[in-house]
Scaffold this active site. Structure first.
Site, PDB file in Angstrom:
ATOM      1  N   CYS A  88       0.837  -1.203   0.000  1.00  0.00           N
ATOM      2  CA  CYS A  88       0.000   0.000   0.000  1.00  0.00           C
ATOM      3  C   CYS A  88       0.874   1.255   0.000  1.00  0.00           C
ATOM      4  O   CYS A  88       1.731   1.435   0.856  1.00  0.00           O
ATOM      5  CB  CYS A  88      -0.914   0.002   1.221  1.00  0.00           C
ATOM      6  SG  CYS A  88      -1.900   1.505   1.292  1.00  0.00           S
ATOM      7  N   LYS A 127       1.629  -9.719  -0.771  1.00  0.00           N
ATOM      8  CA  LYS A 127       1.412  -8.857  -1.936  1.00  0.00           C
ATOM      9  C   LYS A 127       2.296  -7.628  -1.763  1.00  0.00           C
ATOM     10  O   LYS A 127       2.290  -6.995  -0.704  1.00  0.00           O
ATOM     11  CB  LYS A 127      -0.050  -8.447  -2.040  1.00  0.00           C
ATOM     12  CG  LYS A 127      -0.306  -7.495  -3.205  1.00  0.00           C
ATOM     13  CD  LYS A 127      -1.796  -7.369  -3.486  1.00  0.00           C
ATOM     14  CE  LYS A 127      -2.053  -6.430  -4.637  1.00  0.00           C
ATOM     15  NZ  LYS A 127      -2.083  -5.022  -4.241  1.00  0.00           N
ATOM     16  N   ASN A 190       0.498  -8.434 -11.180  1.00  0.00           N
ATOM     17  CA  ASN A 190      -0.578  -7.474 -10.926  1.00  0.00           C
ATOM     18  C   ASN A 190      -0.201  -6.114 -11.511  1.00  0.00           C
ATOM     19  O   ASN A 190       0.954  -5.725 -11.490  1.00  0.00           O
ATOM     20  CB  ASN A 190      -0.817  -7.377  -9.406  1.00  0.00           C
ATOM     21  CG  ASN A 190      -1.759  -6.239  -9.046  1.00  0.00           C
ATOM     22  OD1 ASN A 190      -1.360  -5.297  -8.364  1.00  0.00           O
ATOM     23  ND2 ASN A 190      -2.993  -6.300  -9.518  1.00  0.00           N
ATOM     24  N   GLY A 191      -1.237  -5.435 -11.993  1.00  0.00           N
ATOM     25  CA  GLY A 191      -1.046  -4.085 -12.514  1.00  0.00           C
ATOM     26  C   GLY A 191      -1.439  -3.977 -13.972  1.00  0.00           C
ATOM     27  O   GLY A 191      -0.794  -4.560 -14.848  1.00  0.00           O
ATOM     28  N   ASP A 192      -2.540  -3.261 -14.216  1.00  0.00           N
ATOM     29  CA  ASP A 192      -2.970  -2.907 -15.573  1.00  0.00           C
ATOM     30  C   ASP A 192      -3.495  -4.070 -16.409  1.00  0.00           C
ATOM     31  O   ASP A 192      -3.522  -3.962 -17.638  1.00  0.00           O
ATOM     32  CB  ASP A 192      -1.848  -2.210 -16.360  1.00  0.00           C
ATOM     33  CG  ASP A 192      -1.370  -0.935 -15.690  1.00  0.00           C
ATOM     34  OD1 ASP A 192      -2.032  -0.477 -14.744  1.00  0.00           O
ATOM     35  OD2 ASP A 192      -0.328  -0.403 -16.115  1.00  0.00           O
TER      36      ASP A 192
HETATM   37  C1  LIG Z   1      -9.725   1.532  -4.849  1.00  0.00           C
HETATM   38  C2  LIG Z   1      -8.494   0.693  -4.633  1.00  0.00           C
HETATM   39  C3  LIG Z   1      -8.236   0.154  -3.375  1.00  0.00           C
HETATM   40  C4  LIG Z   1      -7.103  -0.650  -3.163  1.00  0.00           C
HETATM   41  N1  LIG Z   1      -6.916  -1.233  -1.940  1.00  0.00           N
HETATM   42  C5  LIG Z   1      -5.924  -2.153  -1.792  1.00  0.00           C
HETATM   43  C6  LIG Z   1      -5.830  -2.931  -0.599  1.00  0.00           C
HETATM   44  O1  LIG Z   1      -6.645  -2.814   0.329  1.00  0.00           O
HETATM   45  N2  LIG Z   1      -4.803  -3.825  -0.519  1.00  0.00           N
HETATM   46  C7  LIG Z   1      -3.885  -3.997  -1.530  1.00  0.00           C
HETATM   47  O2  LIG Z   1      -2.984  -4.837  -1.418  1.00  0.00           O
HETATM   48  N3  LIG Z   1      -3.956  -3.275  -2.650  1.00  0.00           N
HETATM   49  C8  LIG Z   1      -4.965  -2.379  -2.817  1.00  0.00           C
HETATM   50  N4  LIG Z   1      -5.086  -1.720  -4.005  1.00  0.00           N
HETATM   51  C9  LIG Z   1      -4.153  -2.030  -5.102  1.00  0.00           C
HETATM   52  C10 LIG Z   1      -4.701  -3.148  -6.000  1.00  0.00           C
HETATM   53  O3  LIG Z   1      -4.829  -4.358  -5.294  1.00  0.00           O
HETATM   54  C11 LIG Z   1      -3.781  -3.374  -7.212  1.00  0.00           C
HETATM   55  O4  LIG Z   1      -2.505  -3.700  -6.742  1.00  0.00           O
HETATM   56  C12 LIG Z   1      -3.666  -2.137  -8.102  1.00  0.00           C
HETATM   57  O5  LIG Z   1      -4.931  -1.534  -8.300  1.00  0.00           O
HETATM   58  C13 LIG Z   1      -3.076  -2.491  -9.468  1.00  0.00           C
HETATM   59  O6  LIG Z   1      -3.824  -3.474 -10.103  1.00  0.00           O
HETATM   60  P1  LIG Z   1      -4.911  -3.121 -11.258  1.00  0.00           P
HETATM   61  O7  LIG Z   1      -4.182  -2.351 -12.324  1.00  0.00           O
HETATM   62  O8  LIG Z   1      -5.412  -4.457 -11.739  1.00  0.00           O
HETATM   63  O9  LIG Z   1      -5.959  -2.308 -10.620  1.00  0.00           O
HETATM   64  C14 LIG Z   1      -6.191  -0.889  -4.232  1.00  0.00           C
HETATM   65  C15 LIG Z   1      -6.441  -0.317  -5.463  1.00  0.00           C
HETATM   66  C16 LIG Z   1      -7.565   0.450  -5.697  1.00  0.00           C
HETATM   67  C17 LIG Z   1      -7.819   1.025  -7.067  1.00  0.00           C
END
Ligand SMILES: Cc1cc2nc3c(=O)[nH]c(=O)nc-3n(C[C@H](O)[C@H](O)[C@H](O)COP(=O)(O)O)c2cc1C
Length: 316
Positions: A88, A127, A190-192
């Site tokens: 985070c 993570k 993870n990511g995008d």
């Molecule tokens: C609204 C929001 C809340 C998130 N909260 C967490 C969380 O509680 N724990 C965590 O490990 N990552 C959190 N993330 C990160 C996501 O798990 C992920 O790593 C990040 O969005 C990139 O992946 P994506 O491109 O598929 O969204 C959050 C992301 C978003 C957009």
């Protein structure tokens, strides 16, 4: 896998994602300090349901003692996995040395993981991000050390803390982790990942064991079935019809109300509506009504109205 997302990956949304093909779902992050103080908000986030298994509960914190006590509390709710949030980027988390803050102290990160693994029979997963910033990326070494102390899998967001959510996620360093011949635990990317093609690329080009999907699923739990269909057939599944979307929105709202009451249920489901109905022309008026109505009955009434007015709309 459905990524942990604060105020998004709650039981109602996890249920929808599960139905649409997510193999593993994670809760949003839960504060270890909140859990040990029995803070109602944190404790409520521990609610998990049989139908969503396997489910991982994600916790964060920087204090060993609090994290170990949290493991005991979490264990009692019977998840399949306990996940540690070392990614985070938010200031109020990072400045306490939790979340991605711990990337500045890898020894502590490893020691915390080690102690947590030893403290429970449940699998501990991690993570994290690539590193604190571009100049301090050591994810290959970090992942190996986490594996060596017993982490059962690692999910890596292809950005550094310094990047927050900016730029593009870089999957090459995640592939380096996977290609390390000493690595034997699953490595998730993870990511995008926002198209089935990208999920395929993560698997076939980068050789990763799975994709953790976050933002692409918000208001679009069908993303999981679309990815699976693409993997199986090489073709794109037709998008959900309006009536499927309305049905999902109704169930989502009802489950949210059942779980956390009308006020919060109505409020926290709002962020999904944009994507549920994305693409419908001249929709702003209805979306505005959905996100500004405080009473559930008014939101349900908008759903009815939308179904009647746009029932024939064909999504592409
Ligand atoms: C609204 C929001 C809340 C998130 N909260 C967490 C969380 O509680 N724990 C965590 O490990 N990552 C959190 N993330 C990160 C996501 O798990 C992920 O790593 C990040 O969005 C990139 O992946 P994506 O491109 O598929 O969204 C959050 C992301 C978003 C957009």
């Amino acid at each position: 896998m459905l990524a942990p997302m604060e105020d998004v990956s709650d039981p109602p949304f996890r249920a929808l994602c599960k139905e649409q093909g997510a193999d593993v779902v994670y809760t949003e992050f839960i504060s270890s300090e909140g859990l040990i103080r029995d803070a109602a908000k944190s404790v409520m986030k521990l609610d998990i349901y049989e139908k969503e298994r396997p489910v991982g509960i994600q916790i964060f914190g920087a204090e060993l003692e609090s994290m170990l006590q949290s493991v005991e509390i979490v264990e009692k709710t019977g998840p399949d996995i306990i996940d540690i949030n070392f990614g985070c980027p938010v200031k109020k988390v990072v400045c306490k040395g939790a979340g991605a803050g711990i990337l500045k102290d890898v020894d502590k990160m490893v020691a915390l993981t080690d102690a947590m693994v030893k403290h429970t029979k449940l699998p501990i997963t991690v993570k994290t991000r690539l590193g604190w910033d571009h100049d301090s990326i050591k994810i290959v070494e970090v992942a190996e050390r986490l594996q060596d102390v017993g982490a059962k899998s690692i999910a890596i967001h292809g950005r550094t803390r310094a990047q927050m959510y900016k730029g593009e996620a870089d999957w090459a360093p995640i592939a380096e982790v996977k290609n390390n011949p000493r690595m034997h635990i699953p490595v998730f990317g993870n990511g995008d990942v926002n198209t089935p093609e990208k999920a395929m690329e993560m698997r076939d080009r980068y050789g990763l064991d799975g994709a953790m999907i976050g933002r692409a699923s918000i208001g679009y739990p069908w993303f999981f079935r679309e990815v699976k269909h693409y993997f199986k057939t090489g073709e794109h599944l037709s998008p959900p019809t309006l009536s499927e979307r309305i049905q999902a929105a109704r169930r989502h709202l009802q489950m949210a109300i059942d779980w956390k009451g009308e006020k919060l249920g109505v409020f926290e489901t709002r962020r999904h509506y944009t994507n549920y109905f994305k693409g419908i022309p001249h929709f702003k008026e209805y979306r505005m009504k959905m996100v500004t109505s405080d009473a559930a009955k008014d939101v349900f009434a908008v759903f009815d109205e939308v179904e009647e007015l746009f029932g024939d709309y064909e999504f592409v």
